[in-house]
Each structure stands twice: as C-alpha cells, then as structure tokens.
Design a protein around this motif. Sequence first.
Motif, PDB file in Angstrom:
ATOM      1  N   THR A  37       0.841  -1.212   0.000  1.00 42.22           N
ATOM      2  CA  THR A  37       0.000   0.000   0.000  1.00 42.22           C
ATOM      3  C   THR A  37       0.866   1.248   0.000  1.00 42.22           C
ATOM      4  OG1 THR A  37      -1.643  -1.239   1.263  1.00 42.22           O
ATOM      5  CG2 THR A  37      -1.924   1.139   1.166  1.00 42.22           C
ATOM      6  N   LEU A  38       1.974   1.223   0.756  1.00 44.51           N
ATOM      7  CA  LEU A  38       2.889   2.370   0.766  1.00 44.51           C
ATOM      8  C   LEU A  38       3.501   2.581  -0.609  1.00 44.51           C
ATOM      9  CD1 LEU A  38       4.480   4.637   2.073  1.00 44.51           C
ATOM     10  CD2 LEU A  38       6.132   2.956   2.923  1.00 44.51           C
ATOM     11  N   LEU A  39       3.954   1.493  -1.241  1.00 47.75           N
ATOM     12  CA  LEU A  39       4.522   1.632  -2.585  1.00 47.75           C
ATOM     13  C   LEU A  39       3.507   2.286  -3.529  1.00 47.75           C
ATOM     14  CD1 LEU A  39       6.423  -1.725  -3.341  1.00 47.75           C
ATOM     15  CD2 LEU A  39       7.321   0.402  -2.396  1.00 47.75           C
ATOM     16  N   LYS A  40       2.267   1.798  -3.501  1.00 48.00           N
ATOM     17  CA  LYS A  40       1.227   2.329  -4.402  1.00 48.00           C
ATOM     18  C   LYS A  40       0.860   3.769  -4.054  1.00 48.00           C
ATOM     19  CE  LYS A  40      -0.678  -2.216  -5.528  1.00 48.00           C
ATOM     20  NZ  LYS A  40      -1.790  -3.168  -5.352  1.00 48.00           N
ATOM     21  N   SER A  41       0.946   4.120  -2.762  1.00 47.07           N
ATOM     22  CA  SER A  41       0.670   5.508  -2.358  1.00 47.07           C
ATOM     23  C   SER A  41       1.777   6.440  -2.847  1.00 47.07           C
ATOM     24  CB  SER A  41       0.536   5.590  -0.834  1.00 47.07           C
ATOM     25  OG  SER A  41      -0.522   4.777  -0.377  1.00 47.07           O
ATOM     26  N   LEU A  42       3.029   5.989  -2.768  1.00 52.85           N
ATOM     27  CA  LEU A  42       4.158   6.801  -3.262  1.00 52.85           C
ATOM     28  C   LEU A  42       4.068   6.992  -4.775  1.00 52.85           C
ATOM     29  CD1 LEU A  42       7.082   5.198  -1.203  1.00 52.85           C
ATOM     30  CD2 LEU A  42       5.975   7.399  -0.793  1.00 52.85           C
ATOM     31  N   LEU A  43       3.545   5.972  -5.478  1.00 50.88           N
ATOM     32  CA  LEU A  43       3.433   6.033  -6.940  1.00 50.88           C
ATOM     33  C   LEU A  43       2.175   6.758  -7.405  1.00 50.88           C
ATOM     34  CD1 LEU A  43       4.524   2.358  -7.758  1.00 50.88           C
ATOM     35  CD2 LEU A  43       5.876   4.422  -8.128  1.00 50.88           C
ATOM     36  N   GLY A  44       1.284   7.119  -6.458  1.00 49.62           N
ATOM     37  CA  GLY A  44       0.052   7.811  -6.831  1.00 49.62           C
ATOM     38  C   GLY A  44      -1.054   6.883  -7.309  1.00 49.62           C
ATOM     39  N   ILE A  45      -0.876   5.551  -7.151  1.00 50.39           N
ATOM     40  CA  ILE A  45      -1.900   4.588  -7.572  1.00 50.39           C
ATOM     41  C   ILE A  45      -3.057   4.584  -6.577  1.00 50.39           C
ATOM     42  CG2 ILE A  45      -2.354   2.133  -8.008  1.00 50.39           C
ATOM     43  CD1 ILE A  45       0.616   1.885  -8.818  1.00 50.39           C
ATOM     44  N   ILE A  46      -2.728   4.753  -5.281  1.00 51.92           N
ATOM     45  CA  ILE A  46      -3.736   4.816  -4.219  1.00 51.92           C
ATOM     46  C   ILE A  46      -3.648   6.187  -3.560  1.00 51.92           C
ATOM     47  CG2 ILE A  46      -4.450   3.880  -1.980  1.00 51.92           C
ATOM     48  CD1 ILE A  46      -3.233   1.226  -2.806  1.00 51.92           C
ATOM     49  N   PRO A  47      -4.783   6.911  -3.417  1.00 48.43           N
ATOM     50  CA  PRO A  47      -4.729   8.217  -2.739  1.00 48.43           C
ATOM     51  C   PRO A  47      -4.479   8.026  -1.242  1.00 48.43           C
ATOM     52  CG  PRO A  47      -7.006   7.639  -3.275  1.00 48.43           C
ATOM     53  CD  PRO A  47      -6.137   6.599  -3.909  1.00 48.43           C
ATOM     54  N   PRO A  48      -3.686   8.877  -0.618  1.00 45.49           N
ATOM     55  CA  PRO A  48      -3.445   8.752   0.823  1.00 45.49           C
ATOM     56  C   PRO A  48      -4.682   9.158   1.626  1.00 45.49           C
ATOM     57  CG  PRO A  48      -2.385  10.737  -0.024  1.00 45.49           C
ATOM     58  CD  PRO A  48      -2.956  10.008  -1.216  1.00 45.49           C
ATOM     59  N   LEU A  49      -4.763   8.670   2.865  1.00 48.47           N
ATOM     60  CA  LEU A  49      -5.844   9.087   3.765  1.00 48.47           C
ATOM     61  C   LEU A  49      -5.510  10.419   4.416  1.00 48.47           C
ATOM     62  CD1 LEU A  49      -6.808   5.722   5.535  1.00 48.47           C
ATOM     63  CD2 LEU A  49      -7.802   6.762   3.501  1.00 48.47           C
ATOM     64  N   GLY A  50      -4.232  10.769   4.374  1.00 48.95           N
ATOM     65  CA  GLY A  50      -3.812  12.044   4.944  1.00 48.95           C
ATOM     66  C   GLY A  50      -2.382  12.347   4.551  1.00 48.95           C
ATOM     67  N   GLY A  51      -1.994  13.621   4.620  1.00 49.73           N
ATOM     68  CA  GLY A  51      -0.625  14.014   4.307  1.00 49.73           C
ATOM     69  C   GLY A  51      -0.351  14.073   2.810  1.00 49.73           C
ATOM     70  N   THR A  52       0.912  14.262   2.462  1.00 50.32           N
ATOM     71  CA  THR A  52       1.284  14.464   1.054  1.00 50.32           C
ATOM     72  C   THR A  52       2.513  13.649   0.687  1.00 50.32           C
ATOM     73  OG1 THR A  52       2.695  16.359   1.653  1.00 50.32           O
ATOM     74  CG2 THR A  52       0.379  16.828   1.029  1.00 50.32           C
ATOM     75  N   VAL A  53       2.649  13.436  -0.632  1.00 49.26           N
ATOM     76  CA  VAL A  53       3.855  12.833  -1.208  1.00 49.26           C
ATOM     77  C   VAL A  53       4.374  13.798  -2.264  1.00 49.26           C
ATOM     78  CG1 VAL A  53       4.828  10.924  -2.519  1.00 49.26           C
ATOM     79  CG2 VAL A  53       2.982  10.490  -0.900  1.00 49.26           C
ATOM     80  N   GLU A  54       5.622  14.207  -2.139  1.00 45.91           N
ATOM     81  CA  GLU A  54       6.249  15.050  -3.159  1.00 45.91           C
ATOM     82  C   GLU A  54       7.322  14.236  -3.868  1.00 45.91           C
ATOM     83  OE1 GLU A  54       7.646  18.854  -1.922  1.00 45.91           O
ATOM     84  OE2 GLU A  54       5.889  19.221  -0.645  1.00 45.91           O
ATOM     85  N   THR A  55       7.243  14.199  -5.197  1.00 47.36           N
ATOM     86  CA  THR A  55       8.244  13.458  -5.966  1.00 47.36           C
ATOM     87  C   THR A  55       9.242  14.426  -6.576  1.00 47.36           C
ATOM     88  OG1 THR A  55       6.739  13.478  -7.863  1.00 47.36           O
ATOM     89  CG2 THR A  55       6.731  11.515  -6.490  1.00 47.36           C
ATOM     90  N   GLY A  56      10.467  13.923  -6.779  1.00 45.44           N
ATOM     91  CA  GLY A  56      11.541  14.759  -7.295  1.00 45.44           C
ATOM     92  C   GLY A  56      11.452  14.972  -8.802  1.00 45.44           C
ATOM     93  N   GLU A  57      12.401  15.706  -9.330  1.00 51.87           N
ATOM     94  CA  GLU A  57      12.431  16.031 -10.758  1.00 51.87           C
ATOM     95  C   GLU A  57      13.041  14.886 -11.566  1.00 51.87           C
ATOM     96  OE1 GLU A  57      14.628  19.639 -11.100  1.00 51.87           O
ATOM     97  OE2 GLU A  57      13.020  20.898 -10.285  1.00 51.87           O
ATOM     98  N   ASN A  58      12.563  14.786 -12.806  1.00 54.98           N
ATOM     99  CA  ASN A  58      13.118  13.835 -13.791  1.00 54.98           C
ATOM    100  C   ASN A  58      13.063  12.375 -13.337  1.00 54.98           C
ATOM    101  OD1 ASN A  58      13.830  16.053 -15.427  1.00 54.98           O
ATOM    102  ND2 ASN A  58      15.771  16.299 -14.300  1.00 54.98           N
ATOM    103  N   LEU A  59      12.028  12.042 -12.551  1.00 58.16           N
ATOM    104  CA  LEU A  59      11.898  10.649 -12.102  1.00 58.16           C
ATOM    105  C   LEU A  59      11.344   9.792 -13.234  1.00 58.16           C
ATOM    106  CD1 LEU A  59      10.475  10.135  -8.501  1.00 58.16           C
ATOM    107  CD2 LEU A  59      12.686   9.479  -9.408  1.00 58.16           C
TER     108      LEU A  59
END
Length: 519
Positions: free
Chosen positions: A367-389
């Motif tokens: 679930t964490l992997l999918k949340s980091l990838l944007g496949i599953i929306p988080p229940l709270g908080g944010t994920v910021e991804t870096g440039e040129n990933l």
Amino acid sequence: MSILNVEHLTHGFGDRAIFEDVSFRLLKGEHIGLIGANGEGKSTFMNIITGKLMPDEGKIEWAKNVKAGYLDQHSVLEQGMTIRDVLASAYEPLYELERRMNEICDKMGDADEAALEAYMEELGTIQDILTNRDFYMIDAKIEEVSRALGLLDLGLDRDVTELSGGQRTKILLGKLLLEKPDILLLDEPTNYLDEDHIAWLTRYLQEYENAFILISHDIPFLNSVVNIIYHMDGQYHTLEKYVGDYDKFLEVYEMKKSQREAAYNKQQQEIAELKDFVARNKARVATRNMAMSRQKKLDNMDIIEKVQEKPKPEFHFKLAKTPGRILFETRDLVIGYDEPLSSPLNLVMERGNRIVMTGANGIGKSTLLKSLLGIIPPLGGTVETGENLEIGYFEQEMPNDISTTCIQEIWNEFPGFTQYEVRSALAKCGLTTKHIESLCKVLSGGEQAKVRLCKLINRESNLLVLDEPTNHLDADAKTELCRALNEYKGSILMVCHEPEFYNEVATQVWDCSKWTTKK
C-alpha cells in the motif's frame, strides 16, 4: 509403506512434452522437495496426482483412506466468508458429526428400547471421535494457528476477499494445517510469507510426522525441511530421485551432468572415427566387409543426447537520465483504504538509495509503494516526488482475468517493436518459444514474473520500485536478478522477504512494523 504410486506417467500440452514415462513413489514420513526450472511442470504434476488434471497416459494410485491436503498457487476464496469461517471449515466433518449427535438427542425422547440402545451406541461412537479429534478445542486450535501465521492481527471476522494475496495464502495454509491430512501438498507456500512466519512453518514441517511434497524455489527453506529431492528435467522430460537436501542434490546432479557430457564427447569421437573408416574403405573390395561391419555398428548405436544448457535469463536494466537529489518526500503521510494502516509518515528517499522494506504481511508495505506512486490516494498528508523521475514498477501479480499472450503483452507495452524484437526480449528473460506464444494466464507464476520483468528491463528508469520480485522465480532467475540489480546504477525501493537475496542489494532496510497501525 507406499502412500502414492505414479507409474509410466506421460503428459504434454499440444506438441510440448512435460513428462515421458515418469514413475514416482511416496513413502510414509518422506519429506519431498519437488524442484525444477520455471515452467517445467511442477504444478502440473501436483494437479495430476490430485485428480484435477487427467494425464495422457499412466496410472496414479493412492493408498486406501489416505487424506491429502493441497495448497495451490491459484486457490480462490469466496466473498462473504470470514477468516474464522475458512479456518473452521477445516473441521466440517466434525461439525457434521455434531449435527448428527444433536439430531440423535432430539430423537431419543420418543424412541423405543431397541432404537434407544442403537442411538446410545452411535452417540458414544460420535463422542469418542469428537473427543479424539480435539473437537472441543477447535477455537483454541484456530487461535493457535492464527497467531502463528499472523492472522489474529487481521481480525478473524474480516471478509477474506478484502485481504491481500499473501494474507489469503496464509489463511489457506492455516486451514490446511488444521485439517491435519495424511499428506501435505504445498505449492510455493513461502511466497508472500514474511521471515517470522517462514521460520514458524519451517519448524512445523521439521516436526511433521506425516509425508509431504513441497514445491519451492526458496533454497534455505528447502534445505531446512526436506530429506528427498525429485528433480524435473525439462530436456529429458524425466523425474529423478535424489536422497538428501537441495545442496546434496546439486552436488550429485553436477557430477552426473559432467559424466553425461564426457560420455557424449567420447561417443561423438567414436562416431567420427567410424564414419571416417566407412567413407575411406567402403569402395575397396579388400576392406568392404570391415566397412560394412562398422556401418552396422553405427546404425545400431544408442545415441547419447547432448546435454543442453537450459536458457538462462539475462536481465539488464536500462538507465534513464539522472534525477534530482530527492526522489520522494512524504509529510505526515497516512496510508490505507477504509482505515489507516500507518501512523503519519515523514520519509525521504535520496538518489542512490537502495532501500528494502520488511515486515509482516498486511501491515501496508505494498500500500505504501502504491501511495508513493500515486496509484492509491493517501488518507492524509502528502507525497512530493523529485524532478526527472523515471520509475520502473514491478507489481506482485498479473491480473487474474488477463487474456493476452506473452507476445501481445510486450507488444502492447512497446508497439514500436518488431516481432523479432519482442521474441528476442522474451527469450532473454528465459522464456522458450512455447511459452512466448502461450496465453499469460496458463503460465506458471515464475514465467509470468519473467514477462513482467521483460517489460521492466526494456524501459529506461532511474528508480526501480519492486514488490516481492523474487516470488515464484527459480534459482537461476533469482541469481541473475540479484546480479542485474547490483549492476543497476539507479535507485531501488523494494519489498522482499528473502534476506539472502536483499542483503546483497540493499544499502538500507526499513522495518515497516515500526510505523504500522496493525500490531
């Protein structure tokens, strides 16, 4: 005492032979490891001996009154059943006896003396059976196995269809162990299990008094629990017995392979010399008879087949351009579906990190992997991804309803490839022509994993996100994957339960049990 006899088994799919005149015998107390490369017929063999599949030829004979329990890679659980329901179904024959006992008790009030005596005798027999089979300790037994496999943490009243593949596998394993069959048939039981539960299963099988047949590519696990190896050889379509564990098998197998190669080379030299003599002497009257004698020897010779090295996979991950220093950063991230699976997470992954996530099934690693990838929306908080990933993602499983062939799967992903390029890409992953043209859903778990890896290695990435990449893979494929990951210059985020694999790859290990809400 023989529990199972398999005689002269021959089977294939279309023009692809799996077994040719194979025999197999299972004796009481034998702990057998059934091994072979991906796609060589191990699960097919299990399906044949359990009657799920009819062989083309041969006889399968079980001893009378033997009860076999089969843990299948592809077992399905029904919606509406709870974990407790599935585990309790192991005792259904005993519940049936209890219902009969209650029925007898209801009838006893109106029975005459003869009927009453018969009812009392049947009642006594049923009560003896229920007592001897621990019927009055069922709840305690269910709780014991549930705790050992981490099912109590999930809640025994959870609907089984809400659970992950690994959790469902553990439920089916728990049910099987509660049934206590005369013989266990286990197909990849350690897939999806974490280290603690593998350790528990290892102890259970080491102490198991009855026989079992185990399919596994987890070598340390095999070495810990088996005393007989049966090896499926795809080149010769044979099933050969070796006494001892996997390491002992490998030692003897390599020696036999060297002997076979030496015999082949010696015979080839003899054939060349005979052919040369015949060619030089068949036209001369004085030596014609000698030439004919040597030709007859050639014609009657049993030709030794050359030892073919089975195609070994080659994985080379393509590297995309360098990303920014920070790959992702979470701020008070809470993951989950209907309810939180984690406390607020503040995680950072930097370029060059090679991180492995560990912890029990069901605590939220995937679930964490999918949340980091944007496949599953988080229940709270944010994920910021870096440039040129450029992310390469390896999921645990293919969809159950997949209807494409291997060729179509790769073509859909890379429409610019020629047919030759598609076939070459799949062949490099260790898949033969027969596999390449097959529907994905009929392939073994290991062959399906190689198709998914084929997609991954043919697309440029600078971050690999891998969810249990070693599940189902045979020893050669695991070794090559480990080498390829060490060669890869990008970053890695991986879920894995095999320390002997990830210890060679990881620079950091995250213990996810520290932040999960599932204690």
